[in-house]
Design a protein around this motif. Structure first.
Motif, PDB file in Angstrom:
ATOM      1  N   ASN A 113       0.781  -1.232   0.000  1.00 19.44           N
ATOM      2  CA  ASN A 113       0.000   0.000   0.000  1.00 19.44           C
ATOM      3  C   ASN A 113       0.812   1.282   0.000  1.00 19.44           C
ATOM      4  N   TRP A 133       0.306   0.211  -4.479  1.00 20.08           N
ATOM      5  CA  TRP A 133      -0.941   0.973  -4.634  1.00 20.08           C
ATOM      6  C   TRP A 133      -0.698   2.338  -5.291  1.00 20.08           C
ATOM      7  N   ARG A 146     -14.148   5.112  -0.372  1.00 18.75           N
ATOM      8  CA  ARG A 146     -13.177   4.956   0.694  1.00 18.75           C
ATOM      9  C   ARG A 146     -12.235   6.151   0.638  1.00 18.75           C
ATOM     10  N   ASP A 162      -9.294   7.983   0.075  1.00 13.42           N
ATOM     11  CA  ASP A 162      -8.074   7.615  -0.626  1.00 13.42           C
ATOM     12  C   ASP A 162      -7.725   8.728  -1.601  1.00 13.42           C
ATOM     13  N   TYR A 163      -6.428   8.992  -1.766  1.00 17.30           N
ATOM     14  CA  TYR A 163      -6.004  10.050  -2.672  1.00 17.30           C
ATOM     15  C   TYR A 163      -6.341   9.751  -4.118  1.00 17.30           C
ATOM     16  N   SER A 193      -9.262   4.934   5.909  1.00 16.58           N
ATOM     17  CA  SER A 193      -8.596   3.649   5.731  1.00 16.58           C
ATOM     18  C   SER A 193      -7.099   3.872   5.721  1.00 16.58           C
ATOM     19  N   ARG A 194      -6.349   2.858   6.145  1.00 16.69           N
ATOM     20  CA  ARG A 194      -4.884   2.895   6.070  1.00 16.69           C
ATOM     21  C   ARG A 194      -4.300   4.176   6.670  1.00 16.69           C
ATOM     22  N   TYR A 251      -2.365   9.003   3.499  1.00 13.98           N
ATOM     23  CA  TYR A 251      -3.794   8.965   3.830  1.00 13.98           C
ATOM     24  C   TYR A 251      -4.139   9.992   4.900  1.00 13.98           C
TER      25      TYR A 251
END
Length: 466
Positions: A86, A90, A263, A265-266, A300-301, A307
């Motif tokens: 990630n 990712w 979610r 996320d960028y 998330s994360r 994040y």
């Protein structure tokens, strides 16, 4: 049985996520559940991290199929999952090599986990079993299985985009990737665009060649690179939306409801989305209906710095826009960064007048399809969809396609969606609905597994077929 005939062994599926209890009613987990219920077999996923990782599998459920977990320790979770998967794969696969954070120890953890999973599969796999690897967490599993002598048909489905040839060069292990990919019999990608990116990347490997029928060969192993756009359980989601409890939203009379469900996320383009909505509010005529934009984006994360950064920027942007445009009885943006139950989301997707699905990069984005399934065909809303969502390849005829980087044209699309007449809305929705219900989750699983079952096991059998 000839090699070109389907084999009827078990289906062994590997995914990072696996339900420990009841299977959720949607998404990838539900798709795997449905495939295994029909075929029978084994589902393998990651256990919760512990102090000590051990080889082998732990059984956690049985029924139409069996569920097992593999072990992972806390250090591997940081390196394999938060680190290499990630913080390297990712961002790279979502076209953000600038966010790549590489540490050798992270790759070592990724290798260790992939090898442990491969050893566990090799111990239980029977000759005619199909092995279906899910996503970027396990790019090395097939390669490790081949090194252990496993000859089963192995497929990979990548749920995220494939990086373009320039971006992929930022991967320190780029020279290893062709061998990882060629170890599968079928590499499944979401879109034709992803296939083109992978094909171009593979062409740079001197050991890889394309055959006359479009399949590929690397050091005697034949494999295919194909797109299989994932769908949803459209019938089930439509029913869930119709049956969803009514949510009191306290909107102004005739106020349009805009909805985003992502979610945090960028890659989702949330800041760009807020800024486009801000631009729409600036151009909105005085006295026109005051729209409310609800953005659901659970975190998330958050152990990954990128994040935390996007969450902070999104919160600042929402606050600034509301400060500039809100009134005593109107808050333009309602930003929710906690989990919202799926049945509530289904009801909101049915209620929404406009859905904003505008990622900067996305493998597919099933929210676009869920919105279409949820809507009332007699009074449907409008889908605003990014060119960069995988779903755009299937939905370009009915959605309003936007470039999320172009704030002005994005704002105009919001205006067009809010003011679109009923007949045009119905026409666009009918086109989209037909595709969503035809190419659903069952179509996806059947298409992929049928192709994998028919994959030739050797170079010689492939030559005979040309």
């Amino acid at each position: 049985m000839p090699d070109d005939e389907p084999h009827q062994g078990r289906l062994i599926v590997v995914s990072n996520r696996i339900p420990k209890g009841d299977v959720p009613a949607g998404g990838l987990v539900f798709a795997i559940h449905e495939a295994l219920t029909g075929a029978g077999g084994i589902w393998i996923g990651a256990a919760d991290p512990t102090d000590q990782a051990e080889d082998g599998l732990t059984k956690i459920g049985s029924g139409d199929y069996e569920r097992f977990t593999f072990s992972i320790n806390h250090e591997e979770h940081r390196g394999y999952y938060l680190g290499y998967a990630n913080s390297v794969l990712w961002p790279l696969f979502h076209h953000r090599p600038d966010l790549l954070e590489f540490h050798q120890g992270d790759f070592d953890a990724y290798v260790a986990v992939n090898r442990r999973v491969a050893r566990a599969i090799a111990e239980i796999a029977e000759p005619d079993d199909l092995i279906w690897v899910q996503d970027y967490h396990f790019l090395m599993v097939a390669h490790e299985l081949r090194s252990l002598g496993v000859t089963n048909r192995i497929g990979l489905f990548l749920h995220i985009p494939f990086p373009n040839p320039n971006d992929v060069m930022a991967l320190p292990q780029v020279a290893m990737m062709p061998a990882w990919m060629a170890a599968h019999d079928v590499v499944g990608l979401q879109t034709r665009r992803d296939v083109i990116s992978m094909v171009e990347a593979m062409r740079h490997d001197t050991k890889t060649q394309v055959l006359n029928d479009g399949t590929w060969i690397r050091e005697g192993r034949v494999f295919s690179i194909l797109n299989f756009p994932i769908g949803i359980d459209a019938e089930s989601f439509a029913e869930a939306a119709r049956a969803a409890p009514e949510v009191e939203l306290q909107l102004a009379p005739k106020a349009p409801l805009l909805l985003g469900v992502d979610r945090l996320d960028y890659s989702k383009g949330l800041v760009h989305r807020f800024e486009a909505f801000d631009a729409y509010l600036d151009m909105r005529e005085q006295g026109s209906p005051r729209p409310t934009f609800i953005q659901i984006a659970p975190g998330s994360r958050e152990d990954v710095e990128a994040y935390r950064d996007i969450r902070e920027k999104l919160e600042r942007t929402a606050g600034s826009i509301n400060g500039a445009h809100a009134d005593l009885d109107w808050t333009p943006i309602r930003y929710i960064r906690r989990h919202v139950d799926r049945e509530v989301v289904a009801g909101l997707l049915r209620r929404a007048d406009v859905a904003l699905v505008t990622p900067l990069a996305d493998g597919m984005n099933l929210v676009a399809k869920e919105f279409i399934a949820a809507q009332d065909p007699e009074d449907p809303g409008v889908l605003i969809l990014s060119h960069f969502a995988g779903a755009a390849e299937q939905m370009e005829s009915g959605a309003l396609l936007v470039n999320p980087f172009d704030r002005t044209s994005f704002a105009r699309a919001i205006s067009d969606a809010i003011h679109m007449p009923l007949e045009e809305r119905k026409e666009r929705h009918a086109i989209l609905r037909e595709g969503v219900f035809r190419e659903d989750i069952k179509w996806w699983t059947d298409s992929y597994l049928d192709r994998l079952r028919r994959a030739p096991r050797s170079f010689d059998s492939q030559l005979r077929a040309i």
